[in-house]
Design a protein around this motif. Structure first.
Motif, PDB file in Angstrom:
ATOM      1  N   ALA A  82      -1.064  -8.675   7.906  1.00 22.85           N
ATOM      2  CA  ALA A  82      -0.208  -8.992   7.838  1.00 22.85           C
ATOM      3  C   ALA A  82      -0.338 -10.163   8.775  1.00 22.85           C
ATOM      4  CB  ALA A  82       1.029  -7.769   7.636  1.00 22.85           C
ATOM      5  N   GLU A  83      -0.345  -9.539   9.975  1.00 18.54           N
ATOM      6  CA  GLU A  83      -0.120 -10.552  11.158  1.00 18.54           C
ATOM      7  C   GLU A  83      -0.859 -10.850  11.540  1.00 18.54           C
ATOM      8  OE1 GLU A  83       0.905  -6.501  14.746  1.00 18.54           O
ATOM      9  OE2 GLU A  83      -1.123  -7.086  14.024  1.00 18.54           O
ATOM     10  N   ILE A  84      -2.378 -11.236  10.819  1.00 16.23           N
ATOM     11  CA  ILE A  84      -3.395 -12.408  10.899  1.00 16.23           C
ATOM     12  C   ILE A  84      -2.647 -13.751   9.496  1.00 16.23           C
ATOM     13  CG2 ILE A  84      -5.701 -13.441   9.719  1.00 16.23           C
ATOM     14  CD1 ILE A  84      -7.026 -10.869  11.025  1.00 16.23           C
ATOM     15  N   PRO A  97       0.941  -1.327  -0.452  1.00 13.84           N
ATOM     16  CA  PRO A  97       0.144   0.004   0.155  1.00 13.84           C
ATOM     17  C   PRO A  97       0.963   1.151   0.289  1.00 13.84           C
ATOM     18  CG  PRO A  97      -0.004  -1.100   1.637  1.00 13.84           C
ATOM     19  CD  PRO A  97       0.402  -2.293   1.188  1.00 13.84           C
ATOM     20  N   THR A  98       0.341   1.992  -0.738  1.00 15.27           N
ATOM     21  CA  THR A  98       1.249   3.997  -1.047  1.00 15.27           C
ATOM     22  C   THR A  98       0.770   4.064   0.851  1.00 15.27           C
ATOM     23  OG1 THR A  98       0.507   3.655  -3.056  1.00 15.27           O
ATOM     24  CG2 THR A  98       1.683   5.839  -2.094  1.00 15.27           C
ATOM     25  N   HIS A  99      -0.326   4.023   1.402  1.00 13.32           N
ATOM     26  CA  HIS A  99      -0.809   4.797   2.513  1.00 13.32           C
ATOM     27  C   HIS A  99      -0.939   3.107   3.650  1.00 13.32           C
ATOM     28  CE1 HIS A  99      -0.614   8.586   0.918  1.00 13.32           C
ATOM     29  NE2 HIS A  99      -1.803   7.983  -0.668  1.00 13.32           N
ATOM     30  N   VAL A 100      -0.076   3.304   4.174  1.00 13.88           N
ATOM     31  CA  VAL A 100      -0.774   2.454   5.763  1.00 13.88           C
ATOM     32  C   VAL A 100      -1.436   2.778   6.542  1.00 13.88           C
ATOM     33  CG1 VAL A 100       0.248   0.241   7.034  1.00 13.88           C
ATOM     34  CG2 VAL A 100       1.495   0.763   4.728  1.00 13.88           C
ATOM     35  N   ASN A 101      -2.490   1.998   7.018  1.00 11.04           N
ATOM     36  CA  ASN A 101      -3.439   2.108   8.361  1.00 11.04           C
ATOM     37  C   ASN A 101      -2.852   0.911   8.734  1.00 11.04           C
ATOM     38  OD1 ASN A 101      -5.200   0.125   6.774  1.00 11.04           O
ATOM     39  ND2 ASN A 101      -5.923   2.038   5.287  1.00 11.04           N
ATOM     40  N   ILE A 102      -3.982   0.740   9.806  1.00 13.78           N
ATOM     41  CA  ILE A 102      -3.924  -0.914  10.977  1.00 13.78           C
ATOM     42  C   ILE A 102      -4.283  -1.733  10.118  1.00 13.78           C
ATOM     43  CG2 ILE A 102      -6.085   0.179  11.769  1.00 13.78           C
ATOM     44  CD1 ILE A 102      -3.334  -0.835  14.010  1.00 13.78           C
ATOM     45  N   PHE A 103      -5.509  -1.416   9.160  1.00 12.79           N
ATOM     46  CA  PHE A 103      -6.020  -2.878   9.185  1.00 12.79           C
ATOM     47  C   PHE A 103      -4.959  -3.109   7.793  1.00 12.79           C
ATOM     48  CE2 PHE A 103      -9.313   0.328   9.163  1.00 12.79           C
ATOM     49  CZ  PHE A 103     -10.440  -0.306   9.881  1.00 12.79           C
ATOM     50  N   HIS A 104      -4.587  -3.072   7.404  1.00 15.63           N
ATOM     51  CA  HIS A 104      -3.189  -3.627   6.060  1.00 15.63           C
ATOM     52  C   HIS A 104      -2.022  -4.211   7.441  1.00 15.63           C
ATOM     53  CE1 HIS A 104      -3.622   0.474   3.332  1.00 15.63           C
ATOM     54  NE2 HIS A 104      -4.685  -1.366   2.652  1.00 15.63           N
ATOM     55  N   SER A 142       5.728   1.832  11.424  1.00 18.88           N
ATOM     56  CA  SER A 142       4.537   1.516  11.145  1.00 18.88           C
ATOM     57  C   SER A 142       4.444   0.465  10.034  1.00 18.88           C
ATOM     58  CB  SER A 142       3.427   2.399  11.458  1.00 18.88           C
ATOM     59  OG  SER A 142       2.969   2.892  12.268  1.00 18.88           O
ATOM     60  N   VAL A 143       5.283   1.657   9.163  1.00 16.79           N
ATOM     61  CA  VAL A 143       5.401   1.279   6.766  1.00 16.79           C
ATOM     62  C   VAL A 143       6.666  -0.219   7.780  1.00 16.79           C
ATOM     63  CG1 VAL A 143       5.834   1.907   4.739  1.00 16.79           C
ATOM     64  CG2 VAL A 143       4.788   3.077   6.109  1.00 16.79           C
ATOM     65  N   CYS A 144       7.779   0.568   7.830  1.00 20.51           N
ATOM     66  CA  CYS A 144       9.058  -0.157   8.648  1.00 20.51           C
ATOM     67  C   CYS A 144       8.058  -2.078   9.237  1.00 20.51           C
ATOM     68  CB  CYS A 144       9.689  -0.017   8.694  1.00 20.51           C
ATOM     69  SG  CYS A 144      11.058  -1.114   9.252  1.00 20.51           S
ATOM     70  N   TYR A 145       7.520  -1.756   9.785  1.00 21.35           N
ATOM     71  CA  TYR A 145       7.210  -3.264  10.659  1.00 21.35           C
ATOM     72  C   TYR A 145       5.758  -3.725   9.320  1.00 21.35           C
ATOM     73  CZ  TYR A 145       4.044  -5.965  14.081  1.00 21.35           C
ATOM     74  OH  TYR A 145       3.817  -6.877  14.389  1.00 21.35           O
ATOM     75  N   LEU A 146       4.903  -3.698   8.801  1.00 22.41           N
ATOM     76  CA  LEU A 146       4.039  -3.563   7.938  1.00 22.41           C
ATOM     77  C   LEU A 146       5.340  -4.646   6.719  1.00 22.41           C
ATOM     78  CD1 LEU A 146       1.430  -4.608   6.685  1.00 22.41           C
ATOM     79  CD2 LEU A 146       2.157  -2.381   5.056  1.00 22.41           C
ATOM     80  N   ALA A 147       6.415  -3.398   6.289  1.00 25.17           N
ATOM     81  CA  ALA A 147       6.989  -4.480   5.342  1.00 25.17           C
ATOM     82  C   ALA A 147       8.173  -5.722   5.862  1.00 25.17           C
ATOM     83  CB  ALA A 147       8.472  -3.299   4.487  1.00 25.17           C
ATOM     84  N   ALA A 148       8.614  -5.366   7.351  1.00 20.60           N
ATOM     85  CA  ALA A 148       9.248  -6.705   7.504  1.00 20.60           C
ATOM     86  C   ALA A 148       8.185  -8.133   7.969  1.00 20.60           C
ATOM     87  CB  ALA A 148       9.170  -6.268   9.302  1.00 20.60           C
ATOM     88  N   LEU A 149       6.463  -7.588   7.707  1.00 22.48           N
ATOM     89  CA  LEU A 149       5.747  -8.650   8.110  1.00 22.48           C
ATOM     90  C   LEU A 149       5.560  -9.189   6.655  1.00 22.48           C
ATOM     91  CD1 LEU A 149       2.929  -7.264  10.594  1.00 22.48           C
ATOM     92  CD2 LEU A 149       4.339  -9.382  10.777  1.00 22.48           C
TER      93      LEU A 149
END
Length: 1774
Positions: free
Chosen positions: A1342-1344, A1331-1338, A1389-1396
């Protein structure tokens, strides 16, 4: 509560929470009364004497009683007040006696040298396993040196006591061996003494034969016994003496030990014969040798060490010597021991793992003779003088293995030196040279090694010695014995010496006993040669270039004012361009200009920036350095005062450096950075023009340079600096130029010179220069004038052809030659006089002669004579002489002048009168005849036609190409094919590659063709001579030569074959080049297009096998391959299931599982910590499993044979060389083979390899070219590859890979926005939605997905099919780069999403170890950045579990990945307060990095590990680690590593009160390097350093400096403290502010107080938030809060906060903060003497408290006292 705290802190102390004001008032009243809080309240400290004083100090500083030999430096200082406390001379003599044998003590002869003869029983004990034990202790970190010393001495001491109690005399400790003897007055005593010795040996084997240590290493013993004559030689001078024991008994006992196996007692034949009649022992023979093995029972006795006190005199009566013996015994004890004895320090302080250089020197003498004492004395004096001059220490001399051996050590305490390795090698060479001059010494063999070694005093309290033990020692001894007659050294010494590489010659491989993988072994030969590029040296004056020289000299006299910046010399091959540019370069140097010279070639034409790299490397003096680190240090030192430090990182890509990237530069885009680089280069040029007459760049073959260099040259045309560039080029019609090159050549600041042939008047002189004669026939001159067009290359080729065909001959010049022979034209003597004889300053005669391009002026006539003689069958051939004269014998005579072949030929016999009108081709099957023996020559010569030759009948080609073609046509078909294949490979080619592609290969034919082509001067050796050094010219750099030579380093088997066949060395040349570029072009043009493509394809296929990492990096592809096996996936799924099972068993929360808190001692010490027993047991078991796994990665140990080193050695990396040579050739060959798919593949692979090696600009060049080809195939502009033809069709996601790699390259260059755009494009091409704009749902999605992977590993891990796996791996790799980008952009936050997402994709693919472990590393760091320590801990357990499960499938290069993971886990564990687990992971990371010699990674893990050890107050281990850090930093020239070392020393003093280095040295170094580029680019390191200096100055009341560093620290302070370093720095800055606040209160500076208090409150809030994510520092935060409460009068709250800090620190095993909090409880709420309160202040500045005393001191009583206003007032009297 007080009782509870008292139990925690001290057995007999409890707290009373009285206010600090009342306590201080009481203390003041007592102080005025003249007494303090000491037990002896009625007297001051100075009035105490004897035991009362010791008791006082013990109660103030020490825990428990003080042992006599464990006094601290402070105790010794106070004891000096006591009358009679100093030891007597008798005491000192008795201490020395414990270091010497009885035979020395009883010897009364004092003259040197002297000998003593006797008969004796000799006894040799050899212990195996000590080397493995040393490595186990040091690499695992378990107990450090103390534990190792205890184990060594407990075992060796027991063996020594057995010998001493049976009246044996321990003569020497040879590492892990002991030599003892029982002297006999008469032979009648021998049977009884033999019986005693055998009884001792049997007792040793039965009680100590096998010892299993706590680290799993078994120690075993073998004993040899002999009897016979013994001779002792006493040698030395007044300050240093040694004794040597030789004789038949020594030789026999050595032989007996060699017959032993572990557990044996073997008696020599003579000894068994002497005692056979009366012995009660049964023996069995050892074969037919006569040696007898005594029977006994061996049993493991691991726990038999006696713990009882030892009465030394009862064990060894001879130590009770008189004081008069002190002077006699002192010279026999090594200086470091003498220093400790003089300081009255315990000798165990000398025991340490230390980086030293070991030198073993063995002298081969003519046996024992009356002259031997004098020989040894002379040798000793020579060695002692040489050794002491360079800070070495002579340890011992012994006579084993048929020679006298000296053991020398460099780098011992008090003798440490920066250049100790170089000194060791240079000293060894000097010793070898000098000793060979001593009559009676036949041979000197020396082995030099460098590495970590156990150094210390081992043995028994009654008899011990200073010795060294370890692999380094064993290896030096093996080198000495296996490489006799030379100074040999290992790779460690080679790397650490930093000496010129010309002084090292690689020796042939020999197996070394007990050293499975010894690495490369070198011979060291000192010389005075200089490193750097050597330009061709021409002997004769330059002819016919007066106009060019005059024009150049006018410009060089005023470079800046001439307005000319480029001079281009254009001309065809052979016109003399290289010859001219050499002359001009020489003139520029004489005119005071700085010159940089580089030669380009076809192979280098594809190398981006090669020419710029070459000229600036020479300008900056980088050619003399072999590693990037050495170059970086030189660069930083060169510009340290020129304000360029922040911009020097721009040179990284150009000069292949790794300087830290400045954050300001990291934010710039590509064009901006390019402009900045160009500006920096001009600043560098400007710096050099300021100190010289100007700067001259010279580039030969400029038509091969790249666009990047042309761009720089274009800017040169607009500069006003005093700089001039000389270029030589082929005409553009022959070599088309790029647009930017054509644009540059149109500049108004350019002078274009089209070179013409020489005038006819110079051709006579030219012919004489070529033939090295005074005159030539008139016909020859006329022919040259008519046919050559004045081209020197054509003349040389024609004369060479005529001379080779024996149309010409050379004869001596007589006084009547001119009168008798009118057909001879004589040249002007000035023009044919060699340069060395010309003493005039005239420019025309001082500048050099003529010659072809790319080579120096040849000794042409000598070469032609050699070629012609090869065509004449001699009557008698001396093969041996030919071999020696031709090339290089195995040991060439140095210092002799080389004589040309022609001079040898004419010395004894006349030339044969043979006429050969034309050359007949040599049949393919015919071997060339050997040339005749060399003959001596006369001096002045002339050339004439050979008898019977009619000049008109000689065929003469019209052009040079026609001449070359005629020569080519006369070769046989195989020789022609040899040249064609060579032309395919380039102007320089390897023999192995040529043999692989040549059709119908036969080794005999290749040798024959090589020989003939060498002798025809068509090819030559391309390996530079050893004395040429290494420089930036290509491999085919010209070499001046007078005969056919080969400088290749041939394998031993080829050397043997060469001697057996009596072949010249050049027949086996391994690296060749074309003498003429025209011949290469002709050979290439004779091939048809299909033939060229076929040969290019074969060459590329052969080169593919070389496109991999070097052996030192583990081999394999630069890009990580896919394992992809089903076993890989199964192991991964099983590891995930095991982790889930452990977590389910552990329950939902580790913090709430269990009902009872109980103390449990830990593996690393005896401290008690509060932990849950079930958790502790699980953790311990898990870590033991990890250690067992990691130990197999690191060291296996062993009982008999030492563990070999890892094949990985990052210091010896040759990947850059592979990248620069193999990949450009691969790309060129596949391109010419018209294989588009293969070309794209290797362009991409070359790009990835370049990124790996930090050559990012070159990577982008490769990747852009690949992208163009892919786009052309997609659009149809280029046809798709044909798989049936052997080509490959690029994968549909190939362009995504290219985009990914380009993103990585921009990331490495610090261009984040460019990197982000390419990485997003790559993900889009791979159909991965980010995603270009990361939110909590993204993030939830990934966590699920990750949770599903954990719950159902069988279904989701490895679920991607084999076809999609590489795509997923590519996506994971791309996401890893995204993690780095967003981390640098501080978008957590975006770093965490990319790592997940990276982890989810990597697990789904499950085919790549590197990507999988890297994904876990990314997610752990991302969780830490977000403060989710529990989540990070969970991921770390999963990662380590998978690492263990996949261990069997790991490749060599995966070790670095594993070490990186352990380092990340180490950081996370420290932050979470799991210090024991952190230590385990840290030592594993350190061990792996050490074994693969990755210095940077080792420093990174060591810095974190040192922090952990300091928190644990593991002082000994931290000191050992710190010394290792210093060594690695100095060896690799890591400024940041050394910066961390001195910061660590400051931390040790500030936090614990102990000093490692002088405090002034630490402060000065940290201050000086604060602005160093390697430090300043890391703001967190800068912040930590500034905070450390600020707190030091605050504690020592240096307020001016303190305020300065507070300002610096606050400027560098990060907005949020997110890492260990920044949080620790914040703690220090807060402490500094609090101490300053206290000062303002005491001094009543109310305005300052009002300013400081809000700052302190703000820092408290920041630290409170930071410690939520870094629990380990929460006790420090509570301590600082309590300190602030003391200012506000909230003493009760301060008391509660301190108690909470103590409990929490104890729970976290944070001993530093626990002891400091206890100290504050003491001094703020108890009545403590001023002695304790001010102890840190009084001792820290002077550094008097030695770290060795750490184990005996109560840390809580020596910590720094945080001053309250009342305490400060008391001290200052305010």
């Amino acid at each position: 509560m007080s009782a509870a705290l008292g139990h925690l802190l001290s057995p007999n102390e409890a707290y009373s929470p009285q206010s600090s004001t009342s306590r201080l008032a009481v203390h003041k009243m007592k102080s005025r009364a003249g007494y303090g809080a000491s037990p002896t309240k009625d007297r001051p400290v100075q009035a105490l004497t004897g035991e009362a004083l010791e008791q006082h100090i013990s109660q103030q500083l020490f825990v428990g009683d003080i042992e006599t030999e464990r006094k601290t430096s402070n105790l010794r200082r106070l004891r000096s007040m006591v009358p009679g406390a100093e030891g007597s001379a008798a005491k000192r003599a008795q201490q020395l006696a414990t270091h010497t044998p009885d035979v020395l003590i009883h010897d009364r002869d004092t003259k040197m040298p002297h000998r003593k003869d006797t008969i004796a029983i000799t006894f040799f004990v050899d212990v195996s396993g000590f080397t493995a034990l040393t490595e186990k202790y040091t690499l695992s970190g378990r107990g450090g040196t103390d534990k190792l010393t205890e184990t060594l001495n407990s075992y060796i001491g027991a063996l020594v006591e057995c010998i001493l109690r049976r009246d044996g005399d321990v003569l020497q400790f040879a590492g892990d061996a002991i030599l003892a003897m029982w002297p006999c007055s008469t032979e009648k005593e021998m049977p009884a003494k033999l019986e005693e010795a055998i009884t001792c040996a049997v007792h040793i084997q039965e009680h100590y034969g096998i010892r299993k240590t706590d680290v799993g290493v078994k120690l075993k013993v073998k004993v040899g016994i002999a009897c016979g004559s013994v001779t002792m030689f006493f040698i030395g001078i007044s300050s240093c003496s040694q004794f040597v024991i030789v004789g038949s008994a020594v030789d026999d006992v050595n032989a007996s030990e060699n017959q032993c196996e572990s557990g044996d007692v073997v008696v020599s034949p003579r000894a068994w014969e002497v005692m056979q009649a009366g012995t009660s022992y049964v023996a069995e023979p050892r074969g037919t040798t006569g040696f007898m093995k005594v029977r006994h029972n061996v049993r493991d006795d691991s726990d038999r060490d006696s713990k009882e006190a030892i009465d030394i005199v009862s064990v060894r009566r001879s130590v009770a010597v008189a004081g008069t013996m002190e002077a006699k015994l002192t010279p026999y004890v090594i200086p470091p021991v003498l220093k400790k004895l003089a300081d009255d320090q315990p000798l165990e302080y000398l025991s340490e793992m230390r980086q030293v250089s070991i030198v073993f020197c063995q002298l081969a003498t003519d046996g024992i003779s009356s002259e031997l004492p004098a020989i040894l004395q002379d040798a000793f004096v020579i060695m002692h003088k040489k050794i002491t001059a360079v800070s070495g220490c002579l340890n011992k001399v012994f006579a084993f293995d048929k020679g006298i051996t000296f053991l020398v050590i460099f780098g011992l305490p008090g003798f440490k030196h920066k250049n100790e390795v170089a000194h060791a090698l240079q000293c060894a060479d000097a010793i070898s040279v000098e000793l060979l001059k001593v009559n009676g010494i036949a041979r000197v063999s020396i082995g030099v090694t460098t590495g970590p070694t156990f150094c210390g005093v081992i043995g028994h309290p009654a008899r011990h010695e200073y010795t060294v033990i370890g692999r380094t020692v064993n290896k030096a001894a093996r080198l000495m014995t296996n490489y006799p007659g030379v100074v040999s050294c290992d790779e460690e010494s080679y790397y650490h010496s930093h000496l010129p590489i010309q002084q090292f010659q690689k020796l042939e491989y020999k197996p070394l006993k007990g050293i499975p993988n010894p690495g490369n072994i070198y011979q060291f030969v000192a010389n005075d040669g200089e490193l750097g590029q050597k330009l061709p040296q021409y002997k004769y004056p330059l002819l016919g270039r007066k106009t060019e020289i005059k024009d150049f000299m006018e410009k060089i006299k005023d470079i800046k004012g001439s307005g000319v910046r480029l001079i281009v010399f254009e001309g065809e091959s052979g016109i003399g361009k290289s010859r001219l540019i050499d002359a001009l370069v020489s003139m520029a140097k004489k005119n005071g200009c700085l010159v940089s010279y580089v030669t380009m070639s076809l192979q280098l034409s594809g190398s981006s920036g090669y020419a710029l790299n070459g000229i600036f490397s020479q300008l900056l003096g980088l050619n003399q350095y072999r590693t990037a680190k050495e170059k970086e240090v030189h660069i930083l030192d060169h510009f340290k005062d020129k304000h360029l430090g922040d911009d020097l990182c721009l040179l990284n890509d150009l000069l292949e450096l790794k300087l830290p990237v400045n954050p300001r530069i990291a934010q710039t885009d590509g064009p901006t950075r390019k402009n900045m680089t160009t500006q920096l280069l001009w600043k560098i040029v400007r710096e050099h023009t300021a100190v010289s007459s100007g700067v001259v760049f010279a580039i030969d073959n400029a038509h091969f340079i790249d666009d990047e260099t042309w761009s720089f040259l274009e800017t040169m045309s607009t500069t006003s600096e005093a700089v001039l560039c000389l270029l030589t080029m082929m005409p553009p019609s022959l070599h088309p130029l790029s647009e930017i090159a054509a644009s540059t050549l149109k500049s108004k600041a350019l002078t274009y010179v089209r070179m013409k042939g020489l005038e006819n008047e110079y051709l006579t002189a030219l012919a004489c220069q070529i033939l090295e004669v005074k005159g030539v026939p008139n016909e020859v001159v006329k022919l040259l004038q008519e046919k050559s067009h004045g081209i020197p290359g054509w003349c040389e080729q024609l004369l060479g052809d005529m001379f080779q065909n024996q149309f010409l001959r050379v004869s001596p010049l007589t006084s009547s030659s001119k009168d008798k022979n009118k057909r001879i034209s004589f040249a002007n003597p000035t023009l044919v006089t060699k340069r060395s004889s010309i003493m005039t300053a005239d420019v025309t005669s001082a500048a050099a002669g003529a010659g072809a391009d790319h080579r120096p002026e040849p000794a042409a006539r000598a070469q032609m004579e050699a070629r012609r003689e090869s065509r004449v069958k001699p009557e008698k051939t001396d093969h041996h002489h030919d071999s020696a004269a031709d090339g290089k014998s195995k040991q060439p005579n140095q210092g002799k002048k080389r004589v040309s072949v022609i001079e040898k030929l004419l010395g004894k016999n006349k030339l044969p009168d043979v006429v050969m009108p034309e050359i007949e081709p040599v049949p393919e099957d015919e071997e060339l005849p050997e040339p005749p023996p060399a003959r001596e020559s006369g001096s002045n010569m002339i050339c004439d036609l050979a008898p019977g030759v009619v000049f008109a009948n000689i065929p003469i080609p019209d052009t040079m190409r026609g001449m070359m073609m005629a020569t080519f046509d006369k070769l046989n078909p195989f020789e022609q094919m040899f040249l064609k294949c060579g032309a395919i490979l380039g102007d320089t080619f390897e023999r192995s590659l040529l043999e692989a592609i040549i059709p119908n290969f036969q080794a005999r034919k290749v040798r024959s063709a090589t020989r003939r082509l060498f002798e025809l001067r068509i090819v030559m050796c391309a390996t530079p001579a050893a004395d040429q050094g290494q420089h930036h010219t290509h491999a085919g750099a010209p070499v001046t030569t007078k005969s056919i030579v080969c400088h290749c380093d041939l394998p031993p088997i080829l050397e043997t074959l060469m001697c057996q066949r009596a072949e010249p060395r050049y027949v086996h040349c391994q690296l060749m080049r074309f003498v003429s570029a025209i011949m290469q072009e002709l050979a290439y043009e004779t091939l048809m297009e299909k033939q060229r493509q076929h040969l290019h394809r074969n060459a590329a296929l052969q080169l593919e096998s070389r496109a991999h990492r070097c052996r030192s990096c583990g081999g394999g592809d630069f890009e990580h391959g896919l394992s992809g096996s089903e076993s890989f996936k199964v192991a991964l799924r099983q590891s995930s299931q095991s982790v889930m099972a452990q977590q389910q068993q552990a329950g939902p929360s580790r913090l709430h599982r269990g009902t009872k808190v109980i103390p449990k001692s830990r593996e690393r010490g005896q401290e008690t910590s509060l932990v849950y027993r079930p958790i502790q047991q699980t953790a311990t078991n898990a870590q033991q499993h990890v250690r067992s796994r990691s130990s197999s990665m690191v060291t296996d140990g062993g009982d008999e044979e030492e563990e070999g080193a890892s094949p990985l050695d990052r210091r010896a990396c040759r990947c850059t060389e592979i990248l620069a040579t193999v990949y450009p050739q691969l790309i060129r060959h596949w391109k010419n083979a018209n294989m588009v798919g293969k070309t794209v593949h290797f362009l991409t692979a070359a790009g990835e390899a370049a990124i790996t090696l930090q050559n990012n600009s070159q990577a982008l060049t490769y990747l852009r070219e690949a992208q163009i080809l892919v786009d052309e195939m997609k659009t149809g502009a280029r046809p798709l590859p044909d798989p049936d033809d052997g080509d490959v069709i690029p994968a549909w996601w190939q362009d995504a890979r290219i985009e990914n790699l380009m993103g990585q390259a921009y990331l490495r260059m610090g261009m984040l926005e460019d990197s982000l755009s390419h990485l997003r494009a790559a993900l889009d091409m791979l159909e991965i939605s980010f995603p270009t704009h990361v939110n909590i749902f993204h993030i939830w999605a990934a966590e699920i997905t990750q949770m599903v992977h954990k719950l159902l590993p069988r279904h989701y891990l490895g679920s991607v099919d084999q076809e999609m796996a590489p795509i997923m791996v590519e996506a994971a790799n791309c996401l890893n780069s995204l993690v780095a980008v967003f981390n640098l952009k501080h978008n957590q936050s975006v770093c965490y999403l990319a790592a997940l997402m990276q982890l989810n994709i990597a697990e789904a693919a499950s085919t790549d170890f590197h990507e999988l472990i890297t994904a876990y590393s990314s997610i752990i760091q991302a969780c830490m950045a977000r403060g989710r320590l529990r989540q990070a801990s969970s991921y770390s357990r999963q990662a380590i579990s998978k690492l263990e499960a996949l261990f069997a499938m790991m490749q060599e290069e995966d070790f670095a990945t594993a070490a990186s993971l352990y380092t990340i886990v180490l950081r996370m564990k420290i932050a979470n307060g799991d210090l024991f687990d952190a230590l385990d992971n840290g030592y594993i990371a350190l061990s792996i990095n050490r074994r693969i010699h990755d210095g940077e990674a080792e420093l990174a893990s060591a810095q974190l590990l040192a922090q952990c050890l300091l928190l644990r107050l593991a002082i000994q281990e931290m000191v050992d680690l710190s010394r290792r850090v210093l060594f690695v930093a100095e060896e690799g020239s890591h400024v940041l590593g050394k910066h961390w070392y001195y910061l660590g020393c400051l931390d040790m003093l500030i936090e614990a009160g102990f000093s490692i280095e002088d405090i002034g040295t630490c402060v000065v170094y940290v201050t000086e390097t604060y602005l160093d580029p390697s430090v300043s680019t890391d703001r967190e390191v800068q912040f930590y350093a500034a905070a450390t200096l600020a707190v030091w100055y605050a504690r020592t009341d240096s307020w001016v400096e303190c305020d300065r560093w507070i300002a610096v620290a606050e400027e560098a302070k990060p907005v949020k403290a997110r890492c260990l370093v920044s949080v620790h720095g914040l703690c220090k800055l807060l402490e500094t502010r609090l101490i300053r606040l206290c000062e303002t209160i005491v001094e009543q500076l109310y305005e300052e107080t009002e300013k400081d208090e809000p700052v302190v409150r703000q820092y408290l809030k920041e630290l409170e938030k930071a410690v939520e994510f870094h629990k380990v520092f929460r006790p420090r935060y509570l301590h600082m809060r309590a300190y602030f409460c003391m200012f506000t009068g909230k003493t009760d709250k301060a008391f509660r906060l301190l108690k909470e800090a103590v409990l929490l620190a104890d729970k976290l095993c944070n001993n530093v903060d626990r002891e400091w909090a206890k100290h504050s409880l003491y001094v703020w709420f108890e009545e403590v003497s001023e002695f304790v309160m001010t102890f840190w202040l009084r001792h820290s500045i002077q550094g008097e408290l030695d770290w060795h005393d750490a184990k005996n001191i109560a840390h809580s009583k020596i910590m720094y006292t945080l001053p309250t206003p009342e305490y400060k007032s008391m001290l200052t009297g305010v």
